[in-house]
Structure formats: structure tokens, C-alpha cells
Design an enzyme around this catalytic site. Structure first.
Site, PDB file in Angstrom:
ATOM      1  N   ASP A  60      58.983  23.356  15.509  1.00  0.00           N
ATOM      2  CA  ASP A  60      57.881  23.270  15.945  1.00  0.00           C
ATOM      3  C   ASP A  60      57.686  22.802  17.669  1.00  0.00           C
ATOM      4  O   ASP A  60      57.836  21.567  17.732  1.00  0.00           O
ATOM      5  CB  ASP A  60      56.786  22.107  15.241  1.00  0.00           C
TER       6      ASP A  60
ATOM      7  N   GLU B 218      53.255  18.266  23.942  1.00  0.00           N
ATOM      8  CA  GLU B 218      53.183  17.531  22.832  1.00  0.00           C
ATOM      9  C   GLU B 218      54.445  16.798  22.466  1.00  0.00           C
ATOM     10  O   GLU B 218      54.488  15.669  22.089  1.00  0.00           O
ATOM     11  CB  GLU B 218      52.923  18.534  21.584  1.00  0.00           C
TER      12      GLU B 218
ATOM     13  N   GLU C 151      49.264  23.801   7.371  1.00  0.00           N
ATOM     14  CA  GLU C 151      48.902  22.163   7.554  1.00  0.00           C
ATOM     15  C   GLU C 151      47.498  22.055   7.064  1.00  0.00           C
ATOM     16  O   GLU C 151      46.319  21.602   7.722  1.00  0.00           O
ATOM     17  CB  GLU C 151      48.741  22.177   9.019  1.00  0.00           C
TER      18      GLU C 151
HETATM   19  C1  GCV Z   1      47.003  22.891  16.155  1.00  0.00           C
HETATM   20  C2  GCV Z   1      51.898  20.908  15.212  1.00  0.00           C
HETATM   21  C3  GCV Z   1      50.843  20.048  16.022  1.00  0.00           C
HETATM   22  C4  GCV Z   1      49.717  20.540  15.534  1.00  0.00           C
HETATM   23  C5  GCV Z   1      49.094  21.836  15.789  1.00  0.00           C
HETATM   24  C6  GCV Z   1      50.134  22.612  14.969  1.00  0.00           C
HETATM   25  C7  GCV Z   1      49.869  24.310  15.280  1.00  0.00           C
HETATM   26  O1  GCV Z   1      51.879  20.587  13.899  1.00  0.00           O
HETATM   27  O2  GCV Z   1      51.047  18.706  15.828  1.00  0.00           O
HETATM   28  O3  GCV Z   1      48.529  19.458  16.460  1.00  0.00           O
HETATM   29  O4  GCV Z   1      47.861  21.914  15.330  1.00  0.00           O
HETATM   30  O5  GCV Z   1      51.376  22.298  15.259  1.00  0.00           O
HETATM   31  O6  GCV Z   1      50.643  24.641  15.994  1.00  0.00           O
HETATM   32  O7  GCV Z   1      49.169  24.718  14.263  1.00  0.00           O
END
Ligand code: GCV
Length: 648
Positions: free
Chosen positions: A310, A338, A237
Site C-alpha cells: 500500500d 499518505e 476494505e
Molecule cells: C481510499 C489505503 C488507504 C485508504 C484508501 C485505500 C485504497 O488503505 O489507507 O484510505 O481508501 O488504501 O486505496 O482504497
């Protein structure tokens, strides 16, 4: 000198139960936290790590452990037994932790926001005076459930975290946590040598980079002699990593591991990687990591999210758990909700966690569960240490987690990390007893509510293997139609549901992305065939015709509609249960939970209305007569845009 380092015969007031931050309604703070027992520290006892024994009856009770922290765990355990009415008889208990390292991952930023945190600002109060009492309360709560490590900052780490000024602050926090057996770890940004140290590169094979990390690690251990180690999100990411320099994940992890090894520190290297180029996000971690099996140092653990995508309401387990027999692996769960309604929805997460840990990977024949692999039982010679991580749902809210019942998932994570064999019911029951009351008229219905709540959320959000139908960025409500010009395809729901006139679902079979081949037999064949794939994962693995006949004899379309309705009905049932238990709960908490259930019920209907109408445009089939029809028009729902930040 007597071989016992300490013998205390006294009324034991559990240390730190100060209630300074308004915590009287949390587990182990209800009632008078006093137990009577002789406490013995004996390094020669045959116990693993900080295990303990509790022996004898109420008049001659003894708590024994090899370490002071072990006795602390024993005291908390005895207190728990007392609070749940199990301490009146003669006890003969021996407990040893399933995982050596039981770690919370805080996604807290230095500006005190919390990524995916829904209970207010960071409890670390960066840039403000250290909140000593609050951190003590946090430490006590965690120690009482066996948590012994905490990563203070977000995996999306800023290099600034390693500034000396920040490290001094981290050392102050470590000093508060130490008496409770909790070690501090930090997330680090892989480009810190360049970004913070001014080097020209952060290439892990460059000598100056290695020296920079060695010096930084020495600086950390001078301040925090029992520092735990680093957590790293790299080449994921947009975060930097070794691949930026043509190096592998193992090159990067091993370089940090070498710097930490002289101090017994560890590296937790996350396998949460996915490139937009891969045809299936669910394949990516395996593709990148499996070839590196056996390449990691002894003090590296590869940290794997429970599912291959995820933290969805339901995913199959990540196949990577069964693909790296020569590497120390650790599971990562998300306690913060989340993808499960934030702190608005009552969703007790232990059933989700346990579903993953109990999954049989078949990597070494039947019985190779994820729990057995990651606790070192399946490949004992590979595991020098074991660990488990949970992304924390803790913030500055009065009740810590934003929803009184969200505490139960924090509690459950700790209890599960200590004992993977505890059932969801055992944990929920003891949490309810300590947090509310043991009155059966309260306990039984509310227990039922907790135990069914994860499945209810799956039903009203994403039944039958649907996944990632969430709204852009905040992941709260439904947006299966979402289109963002220029966005990565794998950040959009259509990538996952692939609805068309023929059917719906992601073909991950051998005719599709080939993801089923990442599993060992008999799972590979089971998932690959539409006939044998469990219905709860059907749309995860298959693109299924709308009129496909399900086990019930109904069409897929009808089943989808029924699941959404069932989810709503279940939440409406929770509202009735909560009305019924009002006499057993103090007014403030009762009203807070009631208000949240109202939101949850309304959100469940929102999910149903959005998904049933949107997918109905593809199926061309009507919502069955015996199912409640959608209430709000799709066009109205499409206009909903929530301005939600990563914290509240
Ligand atoms: C910390 C997902 C979440 C992100 C998170 C990522 C991760 O994509 O939406 O907010 O970032 O996982 O676990 O690194």
C-alpha cells in the site's frame, strides 16, 4: 476547403490563465504566458492521439497536431520551453503521449472531505455553487502537463454519487473541463442497484441488475456525452463487490463494461484487495486476480498499485504486473503523501514512480518493464487502450497541495504519464524553473534536495525494507508497537516487521509466505536468497538476524541506526540549503517551506527515536557510539496520539 481545419497566426495567450484563485506562483503562470506560433490542426498528420509537433525558429514557428487538444498541448510545451530557456533555437519536436489516458483519482467525498488529502476541502465544492474559475485553473494546470482525465470522487464510493442531482453537477464540471481535453470519470459503489435503485440484489449476473446499470449509464451519457467511465474498488476494505454474490472480479467488471461499451466507456477495476485470511497481504492481489487473466472485456483495465501492499515509502513492484499477459493493466500511484509525511514533508515522488515503471518484471524475458507492459509495448494485441492513475494531492489550499513542493509530484505525475522516459531530474528542473527561478545558485542545490528527498524519507521512516510502521488510522508518525484490540492483524505494524529476539523482517521466501515465487526469474531467486536480495528490500523479503553482516561489514542493527541518522542529517542539510537560497524566493513561500522543513526535521528525529529504541528492545544491542543517541524516551513517544482526520 483547405484541409487545415484551423490556422491561427497570432500571439497566443494560453487559454484560461486567469489567476483567479491566487495561482500566480504555479508552473506556466510565471511571467507573461504569450508565445508566437502558427497553429495547424491537420487530421492527416502521422501522430498518435493528441501528440504534436513544434517546428521552426522563433520567427517562423509552427505547432501542428491532429486535434485541437493536441495543439493546446503543443502550445503548453512551447511555453514550457520558453520558460526554461530552450525556445531560442530552431526546433524540430515530435511528441506523442506514452499513455492514452492520464488520469487523476480524487478521493473526494460528497461532504467535501478528502480521504488522505492534506490540502483542505474538495475543490469540487459539492453542495455549493460550482467554483467555475477554480475548476478552470485546475483544468489549465492539468492540461499543461498532459492530464486528460479525472475521477471526481473517492474510490470508497457512496451509491448517492449516481443520483440524478449529483450527475447534473458532474455534467457541469465536465463542461468546464472539456475545452482542456479532460474527461470526467466516476468511482461507483458496486451495490448501487440495491442501495440506490431499490433492487433486491446487485448480483452482476442478474438481468435486472444489468438493466439497472445500462439505464444508469444511458442517463450519464445523455448528460455527459464524452464521459470516460467507472473506477471500482470492490470487495476491498469492506466495500461491496461481486464476491458478495459468489461471483468473480471479472464477472463484476464485465457487467459494468458491457453497459459502458456502446459509448466507448471503460472500467478501471482496482486490484487493491487483501483478505485477513491470507497469510501474506502482499500475495493477495495475485492470488485473486492472476487466475482471471484473459477473462476481462476489452474495455476493462485492471488498476494496480505500484507495490503489493500500500503506497509505502519503498516497496518492490507489485508482481501482478508480470502475471497477467492477457489483461490490460494500468499502474496506480499515490501523489498524496499518505505514507510520506502528508503535506508537511518535502518528498518529490517522481523517483518512487519511476522506480516502479522502470522495474523489469521479466514476464516476457529481459526488458519487460512495467512501463512497457502498461503502455502496451510488451503485449500490443492485448491493449486497446492504455492508462495510468495518480491519487491526487489537490485541495482548496492557496497553493493547492498544502506544501509548495508537493505541487512538484502532481506536476511530475502528469509529465511522466505523457512521457515515461523523462528523468526525475529533467522534470524537477523544469518544475523549479517555472515555479521559482532559473538562477543556478537556487536551482542546483534545490534540485539536489528534491532528487534526494524520497531516499531521505525512506531512511528516516523505514529503511532497508521496513514497511507499515505507521500509527493507527492516520499513518503519519511511527508506532511500530501499535496494538489495537480486535484489529485486523494486517492493519498493525507487528504483522509487517515481525521483530523478535532473533531478528526482524517478514519472511516472504519459499520458506515463508512464498511471495518471492510471485516474481519471474531471475528476480524470484534473487529476492529469495538473503545473499542476493537488494539491501534496500532486505526486511521486506527476509527475517534477518540482528547481527547479520551487511555489505558494509556492519551488523544489520548498526545499519538500521545509521540509516535513521542519515535521514535526519539529510533533512538538516535541506534546512541549510533553504537558508542559503532565501534571496531567490519570495518571503511568503520561503517562510512556508522553512516552517515545513522544521516540522520534517523534528519528525525525522521522532521516527529515529521511536524505531531505534523500540527495535533496540528486541535486538538488545546498543546504538553505535558514532551515531547520535535517541533524544526522547520511548515511553514519552508511546503516549503521542494525534487526532488527525483524513483531511486538514
Ligand atoms: C481510499 C489505503 C488507504 C485508504 C484508501 C485505500 C485504497 O488503505 O489507507 O484510505 O481508501 O488504501 O486505496 O482504497
Amino acid at each position: 476547403m483547405n484541409k487545415f481545419l484551423a490556422i491561427l497566426l497570432s500571439a497566443i495567450v494560453i487559454a484560461g490563465c486567469s489567476r483567479s484563485a491566487g495561482n500566480d506562483l504555479l508552473w506556466l503562470c510565471d511571467g507573461d504566458p504569450v508565445v508566437k506560433a502558427e497553429v495547424v490542426v491537420d487530421p492527416d498528420l502521422g501522430l498518435i492521439n493528441d501528440g504534436f509537433m513544434i517546428q521552426g525558429g522563433p520567427r517562423d514557428r509552427v505547432i501542428k497536431a491532429k486535434t485541437e487538444i493536441g495543439t493546446l498541448y503543443g502550445k503548453y510545451a512551447l511555453q514550457r520551453l520558453e520558460a526554461t530557456g530552450k525556445a531560442d533555437e530552431v526546433l524540430d519536436i515530435k511528441e506523442e503521449p506514452s499513455y492514452e489516458r492520464r488520469i487523476l483519482n480524487h478521493w473526494d467525498n460528497l461532504d467535501n472531505t478528502v480521504e488522505r488529502g492534506y490540502a483542505g476541502w474538495s475543490i469540487w465544492h459539492w453542495g455549493e455553487p460550482v467554483p467555475v474559475d477554480l475548476i478552470k485553473d485546475y483544468a489549465r494546470l492539468n492540461a499543461s502537463i498532459g492530464i486528460n482525465g479525472t475521477v471526481l470522487n473517492n474510490v470508497n464510493a457512496t451509491p448517492e454519487m449516481l443520483n440524478q442531482e449529483k450527475l447534473i453537477r458532474v455534467a457541469e464540471i465536465a463542461d468546464i473541463l472539456r475545452p482542456y481535453g479532460i474527461k470526467v470519470y466516476l468511482s461507483v459503489n458496486f451495490s448501487s442497484p440495491a442501495a440506490l435503485g431499490g433492487l433486491e440484489t446487485s448480483d452482476p449476473l442478474v438481468k435486472e441488475v444489468q438493466e439497472w446499470w445500462a439505464a444508469k449509464v444511458a442517463e450519464i451519457y445523455a448528460l455527459i456525452p464524452d464521459f470516460g467511465g467507472f473506477l471500482v474498488k470492490a470487495n476491498s476494505e469492506g466495500l461491496p463487490g461481486p464476491q458478495d454474490y459468489g461471483r468473480s472480479h471479472s464477472d463484476g467488471a464485465n457487467m459494468l463494461a458491457d453497459a459502458l461499451a456502446p459509448y466507448d466507456g471503460i472500467v478501471m477495476w482496482r486490484a487493491f484487495v487483501y483478505s485477513p485470511k491470507s497469510p501474506d497481504r502482499a500475495n493477495q492481489a495475485s492470488e485473486e486476480f492472476q487466475p482471471l487473466d484473459g477473462e476481462f472485456r476489452d474495455n476493462v483495465l485492471v488498476q494496480i498499485k505500484n507495490g503489493p501492499v500500500d503506497f509505502q515509502p519503498r516497496e518492490p513492484f507489485s508482481p501482478l504486473f508480470g502475471q497477467m499477459p492477457k489483461t490490460q493493466l494500468m499502474p496506480e500511484f499515490q501523489i498524496t503523501q499518505e505514507y510520506l509525511g502528508f503535506s508537511n514533508h518535502l518528498v518529490y515522488l517522481h523517483p518512487l514512480f519511476k522506480e516502479c515503471l522502470d522495474s523489469d518484471t521479466y514476464c516476457k524475458g529481459p526488458g519487460s518493464t512495467i512501463a512497457d507492459i502498461t503502455t502496451g509495448k510488451t503485449y500490443p494485441s492485448v491493449y486497446k487502450t492504455t492508462a495510468i492513475a495518480g491519487v491526487a494531492n489537490i485541495g482548496r489550499d492557496e497553493n493547492w497541495c498544502g506544501h509548495d513542493f508537493a505541487q512538484s509530484s502532481w506536476y511530475a505525475f502528469g509529465r511522466m504519464a505523457w512521457d515515461v522516459n523523462l528523468s526525475s531530474e529533467e522534470i524537477a528542473r523544469e518544475w523549479l524553473q517555472q515555479t521559482f527561478t532559473s538562477e543556478p545558485e537556487f536551482l542546483e542545490p534545490v534540485l539536489d534536495m528534491m532528487l534526494t528527498s524520497r531516499e531521505a524519507a525512506v531512511d528516516y521512516m523505514m529503511p532497508l525494507g521496513f514497511h507499515h510502521l505507521f500509527a493507527w488510522t492516520h499513518h503519519y508518525g511511527p508506532e511500530p508497537w501499535c496494538e489495537i484490540p480486535g484489529a485486523r492483524p494486517d492493519w498493525l505494524p507487528k504483522y509487517y516487521h515481525k521483530a523478535d529476539q532473533e531478528g526482524v523482517g517478514f519472511d516472504r521466501t519459499t520458506n515463508g509466505s512464498g511471495n518471492t515465487c510471485h516474481y519471474h526469474e531471475p528476480l524470484a531467486s534473487m529476492y529469495d536468497s538473503i545473499e542476493t536480495c537488494p539491501e534496500e528490500l532486505l526486511l521486506w523479503f527476509h527475517h534477518v538476524p540482528w547481527d547479520y553482516e551487511m555489505a558494509s561489514g556492519r551488523t544489520l542493527w548498526d545499519e538500521i541506526c545509521l540509516h535513521y541518522e542519515r535521514g535526519i542529517n539529510t533533512v538538516q542539510g535541506y534546512q541549510k540549503i533553504w537558508e542559503g537560497v532565501r534571496p531567490y524566493v519570495d518571503e511568503a513561500r520561503w517562510e512556508a517551506v522553512r516552517a515545513k522543513l522544521e516540522i520534517q526535521e523534528s519528525d525525522a528525529r521522532w521516527w529515529r527515536d521511536a524505531c531505534v529504541q523500540y527495535f533496540g528492545e528486541f535486538s538488545g544491542m546498543p546504538v553505535p557510539q558514532d551515531v547520535q543517541q535517541p533524544q526522547r524516551p520511548l515511553e514519552e513517544l508511546k503516549k503521542i496520539k494525534l487526532d488527525m482526520k483524513h483531511h486538514n
